[in-house]
Design a protein around this motif. Structure first.
Motif, PDB file in Angstrom:
ATOM      1  N   THR A 142     -14.845 -19.475  38.741  1.00 53.46           N
ATOM      2  CA  THR A 142     -13.989 -18.475  38.332  1.00 53.46           C
ATOM      3  C   THR A 142     -13.346 -18.230  39.361  1.00 53.46           C
ATOM      4  O   THR A 142     -13.914 -17.993  40.761  1.00 53.46           O
ATOM      5  N   PRO A 143     -12.042 -17.586  39.817  1.00 55.82           N
ATOM      6  CA  PRO A 143     -11.649 -16.916  40.945  1.00 55.82           C
ATOM      7  C   PRO A 143     -12.390 -15.768  41.288  1.00 55.82           C
ATOM      8  O   PRO A 143     -12.746 -15.530  42.563  1.00 55.82           O
ATOM      9  N   ASP A 144     -12.859 -15.101  40.356  1.00 50.05           N
ATOM     10  CA  ASP A 144     -13.910 -13.841  40.736  1.00 50.05           C
ATOM     11  C   ASP A 144     -15.003 -14.392  41.221  1.00 50.05           C
ATOM     12  O   ASP A 144     -15.721 -13.943  42.194  1.00 50.05           O
ATOM     13  N   GLY A 179      -4.652 -19.640  34.308  1.00 48.75           N
ATOM     14  CA  GLY A 179      -4.316 -18.438  33.971  1.00 48.75           C
ATOM     15  C   GLY A 179      -4.664 -17.316  34.728  1.00 48.75           C
ATOM     16  O   GLY A 179      -5.287 -15.869  34.452  1.00 48.75           O
ATOM     17  N   TYR A 180      -4.572 -17.574  36.155  1.00 50.59           N
ATOM     18  CA  TYR A 180      -4.838 -16.207  37.041  1.00 50.59           C
ATOM     19  C   TYR A 180      -3.722 -16.085  38.191  1.00 50.59           C
ATOM     20  O   TYR A 180      -3.416 -16.965  38.918  1.00 50.59           O
ATOM     21  N   LEU A 181      -3.144 -14.844  38.137  1.00 49.26           N
ATOM     22  CA  LEU A 181      -2.014 -14.431  38.886  1.00 49.26           C
ATOM     23  C   LEU A 181      -2.445 -13.693  40.132  1.00 49.26           C
ATOM     24  O   LEU A 181      -3.097 -12.800  39.779  1.00 49.26           O
ATOM     25  N   GLY A 230     -11.860  -9.555  32.893  1.00 52.13           N
ATOM     26  CA  GLY A 230     -10.567  -9.140  33.226  1.00 52.13           C
ATOM     27  C   GLY A 230      -9.905  -9.041  31.986  1.00 52.13           C
ATOM     28  O   GLY A 230      -8.391  -8.555  32.195  1.00 52.13           O
ATOM     29  N   ARG A 231     -10.179  -9.012  30.834  1.00 54.33           N
ATOM     30  CA  ARG A 231      -9.721  -8.945  29.643  1.00 54.33           C
ATOM     31  C   ARG A 231      -9.849  -7.448  28.737  1.00 54.33           C
ATOM     32  O   ARG A 231     -10.441  -6.877  29.356  1.00 54.33           O
ATOM     33  N   ARG A 232      -9.300  -7.492  27.624  1.00 52.25           N
ATOM     34  CA  ARG A 232      -9.455  -6.224  27.111  1.00 52.25           C
ATOM     35  C   ARG A 232     -10.913  -6.087  26.691  1.00 52.25           C
ATOM     36  O   ARG A 232     -11.463  -7.243  26.088  1.00 52.25           O
ATOM     37  N   LEU A 244     -23.613  -5.667  30.498  1.00 48.31           N
ATOM     38  CA  LEU A 244     -22.833  -5.341  29.440  1.00 48.31           C
ATOM     39  C   LEU A 244     -21.267  -5.555  29.817  1.00 48.31           C
ATOM     40  O   LEU A 244     -20.350  -5.855  28.907  1.00 48.31           O
ATOM     41  N   ALA A 245     -21.090  -5.424  30.960  1.00 47.98           N
ATOM     42  CA  ALA A 245     -19.812  -5.124  31.738  1.00 47.98           C
ATOM     43  C   ALA A 245     -19.214  -6.680  31.723  1.00 47.98           C
ATOM     44  O   ALA A 245     -18.090  -6.810  32.112  1.00 47.98           O
ATOM     45  N   ALA A 246     -19.979  -7.635  31.583  1.00 46.86           N
ATOM     46  CA  ALA A 246     -19.226  -8.899  31.304  1.00 46.86           C
ATOM     47  C   ALA A 246     -18.079  -8.898  30.544  1.00 46.86           C
ATOM     48  O   ALA A 246     -17.024  -9.671  31.030  1.00 46.86           O
ATOM     49  N   ASP A 247     -18.246  -8.278  29.300  1.00 40.42           N
ATOM     50  CA  ASP A 247     -17.038  -8.180  28.553  1.00 40.42           C
ATOM     51  C   ASP A 247     -16.753  -7.022  27.880  1.00 40.42           C
ATOM     52  O   ASP A 247     -15.911  -6.709  26.969  1.00 40.42           O
ATOM     53  N   CYS A 248     -17.416  -5.963  28.471  1.00 39.14           N
ATOM     54  CA  CYS A 248     -17.237  -4.482  27.890  1.00 39.14           C
ATOM     55  C   CYS A 248     -17.172  -3.585  28.731  1.00 39.14           C
ATOM     56  O   CYS A 248     -17.205  -3.828  29.994  1.00 39.14           O
ATOM     57  N   ARG A 249     -16.397  -2.618  28.204  1.00 38.58           N
ATOM     58  CA  ARG A 249     -16.059  -1.300  29.298  1.00 38.58           C
ATOM     59  C   ARG A 249     -17.264  -0.333  29.156  1.00 38.58           C
ATOM     60  O   ARG A 249     -17.942  -0.312  27.877  1.00 38.58           O
TER      61      ARG A 249
END
Length: 420
Positions: free
Chosen positions: A97-99, A136-138, A174-176, A201-206
Motif C-alpha cells: 500500500t502507499p502507506d 484509490g490514493y490521492l 485511512g477509512r472511517r 486495533l488502530a488498523a481499522d479503529c479509532r
C-alpha cells in the motif's frame, strides 16, 4: 535417453518475473531484447527471478521490500521506479500500500541516508500522481507540523479539570473507523501499557488511550477519589472528543471505571471488555487497601513496589522478563503519591455488584488463571451479573494479562471487537 526441450528454470523464472513486475513490463523487455542484450535477459530471468525470487523462504512482499531498500541505498533509480510501480499495482502477494511504501522509505532514511530517502520519496510521489487514481490514493496537501507518530498517536489534554492526558490513534487504513475503542489502564501504570494492543486495533479503529487522574501526565488533585470520580473523568474525556458510544477496554482499575461509566453514562458505552477486575472486594480486602494507603503515606510507593510486582506478574514471567518488570516498577514508583493514594481509595471502595444487571451492552470478561488480586471467582461474579456477558480465562496470566500473555489477550479482544 530423452531430452526435454523445455528449460524449466528459465520458464519458472519467467513466470515469477511476470507475477512480480506484470505481464506488460516483461513483454516489453523481451520484445526489446537484441543480439547484445538477449543473453543478459536470459541470465537475470534464471538467476534473479528463479534462483532467488522463486525461493519459498521469504514471501514475495518481503523480497519486494528488500529490493526497494537496496535500490534506494545504491541509488539505482530506474530499477527502484520499476519496483515502486509494480509494488503499487502488482499481485496481492507482493503489493504494498502507499502507506507501507512510505514506511520502507522512512526506514531507508535511517539506514541508507536522508538524501537517498529524499530522492526516493520524490520518485515515489511522481509515480503515485500517475497511478494513484487506479488504486484509490490521492496525494493531498498535508502540514508537516501536524504529522504524528502513528505508533503513538496525537496527544492532548482535556480542557476540563482535572486535566487528563490522552492519545488518539486514527485508523491506519485511512477509512472511517469501524469502532472507537478506549483503553483504560491499571493502578500504577499509564497509557503506554496499551501501546501494542492500541497499534493492533488502530488498523481499522479509532483508538483512545488515557492516563487516569493521578497517573502519568494527568492532573493529581488532592484527596481521596471515588470510582464515580474516575467514571466521570472518562465521560468528560469522551464528550470532549465527541466519540459517541465506545468499546471500552479496561484492565483492573480501568475495568472498574468502565463498569461505573456504563452505569452512570450508558449512552457513552457500546461494549465492554473487563479484564482482571472486580465489582467489589470483601471486607478483609478493603482493609488491605486501607493498609496500603497508610504504608504509602508513611513510607512512599517504593515500600510496596516489589509486592505489587509480585501480584502483577507471576514468578516465571518475572524471571524470564526482568526488564519488563523493571519498567513497570519504575512507572509505579514515579507515580504521583497523592494520585496513587487517591486511586487506591477508589479501587478499594469499588462497589457495582448489586447494579451489574443494569449494564446492557455486549461484555467480555477476561480473567487470569494465576491472578491473586482479582481471581477468577471475581470475574465469574461479573460474568454472572451482567446479562449475556462471556467469561474467558487466560492461561498463565496473573494480574497484567495484557503484558504477560499479550498475544492471547489481544486475540481475545480482537475476536470480541470483530463480532460487534
Amino acid at each position: 535417453m530423452s531430452f526435454d526441450p523445455l528449460d524449466h528454470d528459465l520458464l519458472r523464472g519467467l513466470d515469477q518475473r511476470r507475477a512480480v513486475l506484470g505481464d506488460a513490463w516483461v513483454e516489453r523487455s523481451l520484445a526489446n531484447a537484441n543480439t547484445f542484450t538477449a543473453d543478459f535477459q536470459n541470465f537475470i530471468t534464471r538467476y534473479a527471478w528463479h534462483d532467488i525470487w522463486d525461493r519459498p523462504g521469504l514471501p514475495r512482499k518481503t523480497r519486494r521490500t528488500i529490493v526497494l531498500a537496496i535500490t534506494i541505498a545504491l541509488g539505482r533509480w530506474e530499477e527502484y521506479e520499476l519496483h515502486v510501480r509494480a509494488a503499487l499495482l502488482g499481485d496481492a502477494d507482493s503489493r504494498l500500500t502507499p502507506d507501507e511504501l512510505k514506511e520502507v522509505l522512512m526506514q531507508s532514511a535511517i539506514y541508507a541516508g536522508v538524501p537517498a530517502a529524499n530522492t526516493a520519496f520524490a520518485h515515489a510521489a511522481a509515480i503515485l500522481r500517475d497511478v494513484g487514481p487506479q488504486i484509490g490514493y490521492l496525494l493531498e496537501p498535508a502540514a508537516p507540523l501536524e504529522s504524528v507518530h502513528p505508533g503513538v498517536g496525537r496527544e492532548g489534554r482535556t480542557d476540563s479539570r482535572p486535566a487528563l492526558h490522552y492519545s488518539v490513534r486514527a485508523p491506519r487504513n485511512g477509512r472511517r473507523p469501524r469502532h472507537t475503542v478506549v483503553l483504560s489502564h491499571a493502578l500504577g501504570c499509564d497509557l503506554t501499557m496499551w501501546d501494542a494492543l492500541a497499534n493492533r486495533l488502530a488498523a481499522d479503529c479509532r483508538v483512545i488511550a488515557y492516563d487516569h487522574r493521578g497517573h502519568g501526565s494527568s492532573d493529581a488533585p488532592a484527596g481521596a477519589y471515588s470510582m464515580a470520580d474516575l467514571a466521570d473523568d472518562a465521560a468528560r474525556l469522551l464528550r470532549e472528543l465527541d466519540t459517541g458510544p465506545v468499546v471500552w477496554i479496561g484492565l483492573s482499575m480501568g475495568g472498574m471505571a468502565g463498569q461505573e461509566l456504563a452505569l452512570r453514562h450508558p449512552s457513552l458505552v457500546g461494549a465492554l471488555v473487563l479484564a482482571h477486575t472486580t465489582s467489589g472486594y470483601p471486607d478483609a480486602a478493603r482493609d488491605l487497601w486501607r493498609q496500603r494507603i497508610a504504608t504509602v503515606q508513611e513510607r512512599g510507593i517504593d515500600a510496596i513496589a516489589d509486592a505489587v510486582m509480585g501480584r502483577y506478574f507471576h514468578e516465571g514471567f518475572r524471571s524470564a522478563h526482568p526488564a519488563t518488570v523493571a519498567r513497570f516498577r519504575q512507572r509505579l514508583v514515579t507515580t504521583d503519591v497523592q494520585g496513587y493514594i487517591g486511586c487506591c481509595a477508589a479501587v478499594g471502595g469499588v462497589d457495582t455488584t448489586a447494579r451489574l444487571g443494569q449494564i446492557a451492552v455486549p461484555t467480555l470478561v477476561l480473567a487470569g488463571e494465576l491472578d491473586q488480586g482479582t481471581p477468577v471467582g471475581m470475574a465469574r461474579t461479573l460474568a454472572d451479573g451482567i446479562p449475556d456477558a462471556r467469561l474467558q480465562v487466560l492461561t498463565g496470566a496473573s494480574h497484567l494479562g495484557a503484558i504477560e500473555q499479550a498475544g492471547a489477550f489481544a486475540a481475545a479482544v480482537t475476536a470480541f471487537v470483530d463480532c460487534l
